[in-house]
Write an enzyme that holds these catalytic residues in place. Structure first.
Site, PDB file in Angstrom:
ATOM      1  N   GLY A 195       0.841  -1.202   0.000  1.00 19.40           N
ATOM      2  CA  GLY A 195       0.000   0.000   0.000  1.00 19.40           C
ATOM      3  C   GLY A 195       0.871   1.244   0.000  1.00 19.40           C
ATOM      4  N   ARG A 200       1.124  -5.169  -5.782  1.00 20.66           N
ATOM      5  CA  ARG A 200       1.127  -6.388  -4.979  1.00 20.66           C
ATOM      6  C   ARG A 200       1.462  -7.515  -5.944  1.00 20.66           C
ATOM      7  NH1 ARG A 200      -2.765  -3.435  -1.586  1.00 20.66           N
ATOM      8  NH2 ARG A 200      -1.609  -3.171   0.344  1.00 20.66           N
ATOM      9  N   ASP A 242       4.650  -4.564   6.274  1.00 18.79           N
ATOM     10  CA  ASP A 242       5.001  -5.920   6.728  1.00 18.79           C
ATOM     11  C   ASP A 242       5.231  -6.912   5.595  1.00 18.79           C
ATOM     12  OD1 ASP A 242       5.042  -5.590   9.378  1.00 18.79           O
ATOM     13  OD2 ASP A 242       3.236  -6.766   9.818  1.00 18.79           O
ATOM     14  N   THR A 247       3.903   3.073   5.525  1.00 21.47           N
ATOM     15  CA  THR A 247       2.478   2.694   5.560  1.00 21.47           C
ATOM     16  C   THR A 247       1.730   3.684   6.436  1.00 21.47           C
ATOM     17  OG1 THR A 247       0.883   1.088   6.395  1.00 21.47           O
ATOM     18  CG2 THR A 247       3.040   0.995   7.357  1.00 21.47           C
ATOM     19  N   ASP A 263      -0.735   3.051   8.245  1.00 19.10           N
ATOM     20  CA  ASP A 263      -1.369   2.382   9.395  1.00 19.10           C
ATOM     21  C   ASP A 263      -0.582   2.444  10.709  1.00 19.10           C
ATOM     22  OD1 ASP A 263      -3.610   1.605   7.953  1.00 19.10           O
ATOM     23  OD2 ASP A 263      -2.601  -0.170   7.170  1.00 19.10           O
ATOM     24  N   ASP A 305       1.568   0.381  11.765  1.00 26.88           N
ATOM     25  CA  ASP A 305       1.424  -0.948  12.378  1.00 26.88           C
ATOM     26  C   ASP A 305       2.666  -1.819  12.235  1.00 26.88           C
ATOM     27  OD1 ASP A 305       1.305  -1.278   9.673  1.00 26.88           O
ATOM     28  OD2 ASP A 305      -0.414  -2.617   9.665  1.00 26.88           O
ATOM     29  N   ARG A 339      -7.194  -1.928   9.420  1.00 28.50           N
ATOM     30  CA  ARG A 339      -7.829  -3.252   9.471  1.00 28.50           C
ATOM     31  C   ARG A 339      -7.445  -3.983  10.750  1.00 28.50           C
ATOM     32  NH1 ARG A 339      -6.256  -5.568   4.105  1.00 28.50           N
ATOM     33  NH2 ARG A 339      -6.526  -3.456   3.356  1.00 28.50           N
TER      34      ARG A 339
END
Ligand code: ADP
Length: 319
Positions: free
Chosen positions: A11, A72, A103, A125, A127, A129, A171
């Site tokens: 992403g 991807r 990740d 990213t 996120d 995360d 998510r």
């Protein structure tokens, strides 16, 4: 080491361009050649590789997205795909690779390193995360976008005395919801890391209403609940005029904030140093304003945790 490569994968995130610029300029500063791989691991397998000069990364520090494009690629999850990638890198004379992504992209970088091709990961990213770093590139810009949206929604929520559910990205990680909820003064924040109680949410809304609150804002991470579903349930249980706004992909775009540009510049530059030092298989990060690095294997083995102190504070301040 004469030449390194750089790619963006997974992403996209605002600030990736600033990281690419830092990698290219830092490499050239150290008399290395540098090539860009276009289209992530999919582009690598196809050999979409071009040498980048100082000027090729001019005028991109302020741009969202990634000039190297992202993709991807299922094929790259298998050994054959990874070996094809290494073949292309060797053909282009590249001896080390900087991978900017999340990740999944780190897994690819780890696999290449295990096949003998040194890679260093840079966390990109929105996120936030990824383990081994307090902040990822793009998180701060995404927060800015979400807060701007919350502020605007708050204006109309007040005028019409409405309850608003705002669904944000995340998510598996609630960082965007939590930070934006706190910064945007939301009454309730729902994150994937914590279960929520519908009755408690509705009680809170009713209490706020009773003491004359003009509006209520609930920020929900997509991984905690669907905003549309949540809005429907609140409407049914409270009878309050409840609207839903799903922010979606706008959170991934936009010009990066100064924080993200500086972070990306520092992380990208350090990644090049690690490649020069022969430290493949590591990923860079920031902790207490220091640039650090960890084994990618350790990062992938760990679990990202939400800042529970911040979550508690957000609850305390939204009574
Ligand atoms: P992100 O990097 O943002 O987490 P993805 O999870 O989609 O995004 O991963 C990006 C790409 O990294 C995938 O499309 C794939 O090519 C590669 N990748 C993901 N998992 C692995 C894996 N286990 N081994 C090798 N490559 C992987």
């Amino acid at each position: 080491m004469k030449k390194i490569g750089v790619l963006t994968s997974g992403g996209d995130a605002p600030g990736m361009n600033a990281a690419v610029r830092a990698v290219v300029r830092k490499a050239i500063y150290h008399d290395l050649k540098v090539s860009g791989i276009y289209g992530g691991y999919a582009g690598l397998i196809k050999g979409n590789i071009e040498e980048l000069g100082l000027g090729s990364v001019g005028d991109i520090i302020h741009r969202g997205g990634t000039i190297l494009l992202s993709a991807r690629c299922e094929e790259f999850k298998k050994k054959e795909g990874q070996l094809k990638g290494i073949e292309q890198l060797k053909k282009a004379g590249i001896e080390g690779l900087v991978v900017i992504g999340g990740d999944g992209s780190y897994r690819g970088a780890k696999a290449l390193t295990e096949h003998g091709f040194p890679c260093v990961g840079v966390p990109g990213t929105i996120d936030n995360d990824i383990c081994g770093t307090q902040f990822t590139i793009g998180f701060d810009t995404a927060l800015k976008t979400v807060i701007e949206a919350i502020d605007k929604i708050r204006d109309t929520a007040t005028s019409h005395e409405r309850t608003f559910v705002i669904e944000v990205m995340g998510r598996d990680a609630g960082d965007i919801a939590l930070w934006a909820g706190l910064a945007g003064g939301a009454e309730t924040v729902l994150v994937p890391e914590e279960n929520y109680d519908m009755n408690e949410i509705c009680d809170r809304l009713r209490k706020g209403h009773e003491r004359g609150k003009k509006h209520s804002i609930i920020v929900v991470a997509e991984g905690a609940a669907s905003g549309v579903e949540l809005g429907k349930q609140i409407r049914e249980l409270t009878n309050f005029d409840t609207k839903v706004s799903v922010l979606g992909h706008m959170q991934r775009g936009g010009s990066p904030t100064a924080f993200d540009r500086v972070l990306a510049s520092r992380l990208g530059a350090r990644a090049v140093e690690l490649i020069i030092e022969g430290k493949g298989g590591r990923a860079v990060g920031i902790e207490n304003n220091q640039i650090i690095d960890h084994e990618i294997a350790d990062i992938l083995g760990g679990a990202h945790t939400l800042d529970t102190n911040l979550l508690r504070l957000s609850k305390e301040l939204s009574i």
